[in-house]
Design an enzyme around this catalytic site. Structure first.
Site, PDB file in Angstrom:
ATOM      1  N   PRO A   1       0.817  -1.215   0.000  1.00  0.00           N
ATOM      2  CA  PRO A   1       0.000   0.000   0.000  1.00  0.00           C
ATOM      3  C   PRO A   1       0.849   1.263   0.000  1.00  0.00           C
ATOM      4  O   PRO A   1       2.080   1.204  -0.050  1.00  0.00           O
ATOM      5  CB  PRO A   1      -0.772  -0.125   1.306  1.00  0.00           C
ATOM      6  CG  PRO A   1       0.216  -0.758   2.231  1.00  0.00           C
ATOM      7  CD  PRO A   1       1.064  -1.668   1.393  1.00  0.00           C
TER       8      PRO A   1
ATOM      9  N   LYS B   1       4.983  -5.215  -6.353  1.00  0.00           N
ATOM     10  CA  LYS B   1       4.145  -4.198  -6.989  1.00  0.00           C
ATOM     11  C   LYS B   1       3.816  -3.120  -5.956  1.00  0.00           C
ATOM     12  O   LYS B   1       2.973  -3.288  -5.090  1.00  0.00           O
ATOM     13  CB  LYS B   1       2.852  -4.760  -7.551  1.00  0.00           C
ATOM     14  CG  LYS B   1       2.226  -3.728  -8.508  1.00  0.00           C
ATOM     15  CD  LYS B   1       0.735  -3.848  -8.702  1.00  0.00           C
ATOM     16  CE  LYS B   1      -0.092  -3.240  -7.614  1.00  0.00           C
ATOM     17  NZ  LYS B   1       0.032  -1.763  -7.460  1.00  0.00           N
TER      18      LYS B   1
ATOM     19  N   ALA C   1     -11.342  -5.479   1.318  1.00  0.00           N
ATOM     20  CA  ALA C   1     -12.071  -5.792   0.086  1.00  0.00           C
ATOM     21  C   ALA C   1     -11.133  -6.451  -0.930  1.00  0.00           C
ATOM     22  O   ALA C   1     -11.469  -7.482  -1.529  1.00  0.00           O
ATOM     23  CB  ALA C   1     -12.680  -4.519  -0.495  1.00  0.00           C
TER      24      ALA C   1
ATOM     25  N   GLU D   1      -2.402  -8.596   5.341  1.00  0.00           N
ATOM     26  CA  GLU D   1      -2.500  -7.634   6.445  1.00  0.00           C
ATOM     27  C   GLU D   1      -3.485  -6.572   5.985  1.00  0.00           C
ATOM     28  O   GLU D   1      -3.218  -5.819   5.055  1.00  0.00           O
ATOM     29  CB  GLU D   1      -1.110  -7.057   6.741  1.00  0.00           C
ATOM     30  CG  GLU D   1      -1.022  -6.490   8.134  1.00  0.00           C
ATOM     31  CD  GLU D   1      -1.369  -5.022   8.190  1.00  0.00           C
ATOM     32  OE1 GLU D   1      -2.573  -4.701   8.095  1.00  0.00           O
ATOM     33  OE2 GLU D   1      -0.445  -4.208   8.316  1.00  0.00           O
TER      34      GLU D   1
ATOM     35  N   CYS E   1      -2.780   1.286   9.338  1.00  0.00           N
ATOM     36  CA  CYS E   1      -3.637   0.105   9.456  1.00  0.00           C
ATOM     37  C   CYS E   1      -4.029  -0.155  10.900  1.00  0.00           C
ATOM     38  O   CYS E   1      -5.120  -0.629  11.180  1.00  0.00           O
ATOM     39  CB  CYS E   1      -2.936  -1.109   8.864  1.00  0.00           C
ATOM     40  SG  CYS E   1      -1.287  -1.338   9.474  1.00  0.00           S
TER      41      CYS E   1
ATOM     42  N   GLU F   1     -13.355   0.944   8.259  1.00  0.00           N
ATOM     43  CA  GLU F   1     -12.037   1.586   8.300  1.00  0.00           C
ATOM     44  C   GLU F   1     -12.083   2.863   7.449  1.00  0.00           C
ATOM     45  O   GLU F   1     -12.433   2.815   6.273  1.00  0.00           O
ATOM     46  CB  GLU F   1     -10.983   0.626   7.743  1.00  0.00           C
ATOM     47  CG  GLU F   1      -9.583   1.197   7.865  1.00  0.00           C
ATOM     48  CD  GLU F   1      -8.496   0.218   7.427  1.00  0.00           C
ATOM     49  OE1 GLU F   1      -8.554  -0.301   6.309  1.00  0.00           O
ATOM     50  OE2 GLU F   1      -7.576  -0.009   8.239  1.00  0.00           O
TER      51      GLU F   1
HETATM   52  P1  NAI Z   1      -6.207  -1.188  -2.001  1.00  0.00           P
HETATM   53  O1  NAI Z   1      -6.385  -2.353  -1.104  1.00  0.00           O
HETATM   54  O2  NAI Z   1      -7.073  -1.083  -3.216  1.00  0.00           O
HETATM   55  O3  NAI Z   1      -4.676  -1.115  -2.508  1.00  0.00           O
HETATM   56  C1  NAI Z   1      -3.586  -1.706  -1.879  1.00  0.00           C
HETATM   57  C2  NAI Z   1      -2.693  -2.384  -2.922  1.00  0.00           C
HETATM   58  O4  NAI Z   1      -3.428  -3.416  -3.560  1.00  0.00           O
HETATM   59  C3  NAI Z   1      -2.218  -1.448  -4.045  1.00  0.00           C
HETATM   60  O5  NAI Z   1      -0.923  -1.815  -4.423  1.00  0.00           O
HETATM   61  C4  NAI Z   1      -3.199  -1.758  -5.149  1.00  0.00           C
HETATM   62  O6  NAI Z   1      -2.707  -1.469  -6.442  1.00  0.00           O
HETATM   63  C5  NAI Z   1      -3.404  -3.247  -4.967  1.00  0.00           C
HETATM   64  N1  NAI Z   1      -4.660  -3.770  -5.523  1.00  0.00           N
HETATM   65  C6  NAI Z   1      -5.856  -3.134  -5.630  1.00  0.00           C
HETATM   66  N2  NAI Z   1      -6.758  -3.950  -6.213  1.00  0.00           N
HETATM   67  C7  NAI Z   1      -6.142  -5.127  -6.476  1.00  0.00           C
HETATM   68  C8  NAI Z   1      -6.547  -6.360  -7.073  1.00  0.00           C
HETATM   69  N3  NAI Z   1      -7.781  -6.536  -7.511  1.00  0.00           N
HETATM   70  N4  NAI Z   1      -5.645  -7.353  -7.166  1.00  0.00           N
HETATM   71  C9  NAI Z   1      -4.387  -7.193  -6.715  1.00  0.00           C
HETATM   72  N5  NAI Z   1      -3.938  -6.047  -6.160  1.00  0.00           N
HETATM   73  C10 NAI Z   1      -4.799  -5.024  -6.031  1.00  0.00           C
HETATM   74  O7  NAI Z   1      -6.342   0.125  -1.129  1.00  0.00           O
HETATM   75  P2  NAI Z   1      -6.756   1.599  -1.594  1.00  0.00           P
HETATM   76  O8  NAI Z   1      -7.808   1.538  -2.668  1.00  0.00           O
HETATM   77  O9  NAI Z   1      -5.537   2.352  -1.885  1.00  0.00           O
HETATM   78  O10 NAI Z   1      -7.410   2.127  -0.248  1.00  0.00           O
HETATM   79  C11 NAI Z   1      -8.738   1.757   0.105  1.00  0.00           C
HETATM   80  C12 NAI Z   1      -8.855   1.505   1.578  1.00  0.00           C
HETATM   81  O11 NAI Z   1      -8.073   0.378   1.906  1.00  0.00           O
HETATM   82  C13 NAI Z   1      -8.332   2.592   2.501  1.00  0.00           C
HETATM   83  O12 NAI Z   1      -9.276   3.592   2.716  1.00  0.00           O
HETATM   84  C14 NAI Z   1      -8.037   1.800   3.733  1.00  0.00           C
HETATM   85  O13 NAI Z   1      -9.211   1.631   4.485  1.00  0.00           O
HETATM   86  C15 NAI Z   1      -7.595   0.458   3.220  1.00  0.00           C
HETATM   87  N6  NAI Z   1      -6.118   0.320   3.212  1.00  0.00           N
HETATM   88  C16 NAI Z   1      -5.534  -0.394   4.210  1.00  0.00           C
HETATM   89  C17 NAI Z   1      -4.162  -0.479   4.279  1.00  0.00           C
HETATM   90  C18 NAI Z   1      -3.481  -1.238   5.357  1.00  0.00           C
HETATM   91  O14 NAI Z   1      -2.360  -0.915   5.702  1.00  0.00           O
HETATM   92  N7  NAI Z   1      -4.048  -2.289   5.885  1.00  0.00           N
HETATM   93  C19 NAI Z   1      -3.299   0.212   3.309  1.00  0.00           C
HETATM   94  C20 NAI Z   1      -4.019   0.884   2.250  1.00  0.00           C
HETATM   95  C21 NAI Z   1      -5.377   0.936   2.243  1.00  0.00           C
END
Ligand code: NAI
Ligand code: MG
Length: 493
Positions: free
Chosen positions: A157, A182, A238, A257, A291, A389
């Site tokens: 992330p 990635k 998600a 995570e 997180c 979240e």
């Molecule tokens: P995201 O979960 O969509 O993105 C995180 C990573 O996953 C990025 O590298 C993204 O390119 C990748 N990704 C997204 N869709 C994917 C797929 N279908 N297959 C494989 N990889 C994929 O998070 P986003 O959209 O940036 O943020 C949305 C929410 O997610 C935030 O508001 C927060 O609540 C949560 N989040 C939680 C994090 C944590 O540390 N646990 C970090 C980032 C976001």
């Protein structure tokens, strides 16, 4: 390819098999400074074809060539050398991380130091991986070999970009894996800068590959690729669910995570000053894009009103501003998308609860994705702002009456990443520690994270652990070897 982390728009490619390569499609995407909303880089946009090339490089580097012959000492030295390069370039890396994420420079400096420490830790641990001799009967010998799991796909992330890369790359390299990383599409720059150090650190081509791009294209291709043995993911719940489903087709190992809605619990007998500080720090550090954010602040009724008041007074002093200024304690959110998402929760919160402070865009600021630190109080634990979240500077303060009530509310969440309890009563503190269903619990603090100790969640916060020996374990297979010492034929047929 520019290799110096200084100001100005630059362009970056994918790093595959030891070389910089443009996307096969020729596509690029822009990367922004969220404090100015300006483009600071153009980056090659990988899709399935580029991911395939990177996985093939990682596969070849795992199966043959110098890397499978590298000893544990060799792999440890690579990690120490990477740490050294990162320390030498820490000022430039911190500045780049700050510009790309919007986090305050002082926090970015801590992150980069932690990155180097993470490489050093796993550099040391590489030589401590051992198998067991198993107590089978005397006519045989059984032992276990620990072997690398293979090609690791690592999806990270944007909130701690280089640190999340380090948490995944360092144990993988210590174990002898090869990697396709990635980075998040919002924040790939620091990881790409570090690719400039790989060769000098002694990494053969193909051992670490970096593909840039979006989740739905590059990320999903990595998860589906049959040449990848394991996926390590940090991000939203998600996407975690999508990954588990997709990885099932090739039965990859998966570690996740996924963040949370962590309770930060304050009893009336807590040290007052430390508690008020801890409530704010727990939820507002890194603009709340954490997180393990203590986004549900549970406060005992006896001190509740005074506590909300004290938090509010102190929150007024949080200095919002340009992330590169050293006095800044809160910068902009990482992107327009995140700004819009958090803003929509602010509107929901204003309907669901009372607003003590914040609730929108700071008045004095022009450009940039800034939002005020916001404290909602009298929040019901069933409200959306208590359950979902938000990943921004938004606190939900919830009153409770006594220890069982605190534990019930704290555990009433689909998540289980972290939690904290504040009290001077050691009996109460440890009863609460044992009662909370979460992977990380702090007592009289919230957020300190050390590479030596495990990190990961219960329930829908994911599975698997990072950091410490636990983090290395996720990159190892166990091979059982049975040696027959009895020369008589089996004699069964
Ligand atoms: P995201 O979960 O969509 O993105 C995180 C990573 O996953 C990025 O590298 C993204 O390119 C990748 N990704 C997204 N869709 C994917 C797929 N279908 N297959 C494989 N990889 C994929 O998070 P986003 O959209 O940036 O943020 C949305 C929410 O997610 C935030 O508001 C927060 O609540 C949560 N989040 C939680 C994090 C944590 O540390 N646990 C970090 C980032 C976001
Ligand atoms: Mg997303």
């Amino acid at each position: 390819m520019s290799s110096s982390a200084t100001a100005g728009a630059r362009s970056y490619q994918n790093f595959v098999n030891g070389k910089w390569q443009g996307a096969i499609s020729g596509k690029t995407f822009p990367v922004y400074d969220p404090s100015t909303e300006e483009i600071i880089a153009q980056v090659a946009a990988a899709d399935g074809a580029d991911v395939d090339r990177a996985v093939q490089a990682a596969r070849a580097a795992f199966d043959s060539g110098p890397w499978p012959l590298a000893t544990a000492q060799d792999r440890g030295r690579v990690l120490f050398k990477l740490a050294e390069k990162i320390r030498q370039n820490s000022a430039a890396l911190a500045e780049l991380e700050c510009r790309n994420t919007g986090k305050p420079i002082v926090e970015a400096e801590y992150d980069i130091a932690d990155v180097a420490t993470c490489f050093e830790y796993y550099g040391g641990l590489a030589t401590k991986v051992t198998g067991h001799v198993n107590p089978v009967p005397a006519n045989a010998l059984s032992f276990t070999l620990r072997e690398p799991v293979g090609v690791a796909g690592q999806i990270i992330p944007w909130n701690y970009p280089l640190l999340m890369a380090a948490w995944k790359l360092a144990p993988a390299i210590a174990a002898g894996c090869t990697c396709v990383l990635k980075p998040a599409e919002q924040t790939p720059l620091t990881a790409l800068e570090c690719a400039n150090y790989f060769e000098e650190a002694g990494l053969p081509p193909g051992v670490i590959n970096i593909v840039n791009g979006f989740g739905e294209t590059a990320g999903s291709a990595l998860v589906a690729h049959p040449g990848v043995d394991k996926i390590a993911f940090t991000g939203s719940a998600a996407v975690g669910k999508i990954i588990v489903k997709s990885a099932a087709d090739t039965l990859k190992r998966v570690t996740l995570e996924l963040g949370g809605k962590s309770p930060n619990v304050f009893f009336a007998d807590a040290d007052w000053e430390a508690a008020v500080d801890g409530a704010l720090f727990g939820v507002f550090i890194n603009q709340g894009e954490v997180c393990s954010a203590g986004s549900r602040i549970l406060v005992e009724k006896k001190i509740y009103s005074k506590f909300v008041e004290a938090m509010t007074e102190k929150a007024k002093r949080i200095k919002l501003g340009p992330p590169l200024e050293r006095e800044t304690k809160m910068g902009p959110l990482v992107s327009k998308e995140q700004y819009d998402r958090v803003s929509s929760y602010l509107e929901i919160g204003k309907k669901e609860a009372k607003t003590a402070i914040g609730g929108g865009r700071p008045k004095q600021i022009g450009k940039g994705y800034y939002l005020e630190p916001t404290i909602f109080y009298d929040v019901d634990n069933n409200a959306r702002i208590s359950r979902e979240e938000i990943f921004g500077p938004v606190a939900s303060v919830i009153p409770f009456e006594g220890e069982p009530d605190a534990i019930r509310i704290a555990n009433d969440t689909p998540y289980g990443l972290a939690g904290a309890v504040w009290t001077r009563d050691i009996y109460k503190a440890f009863r609460v520690v044992k009662s909370l269903r979460a992977g990380i619990i702090w007592v009289n603090h919230m957020q300190p994270t050390y590479v030596e100790a495990p990190w990961g969640g219960y329930k829908q916060s994911g599975f698997g652990r990072e950091l410490g020996p636990w983090g290395l374990e996720e990159y190892l297979e166990t091979k059982q070897v049975f040696v027959n010492l009895d020369e008589t034929p089996i004699g069964w047929y």
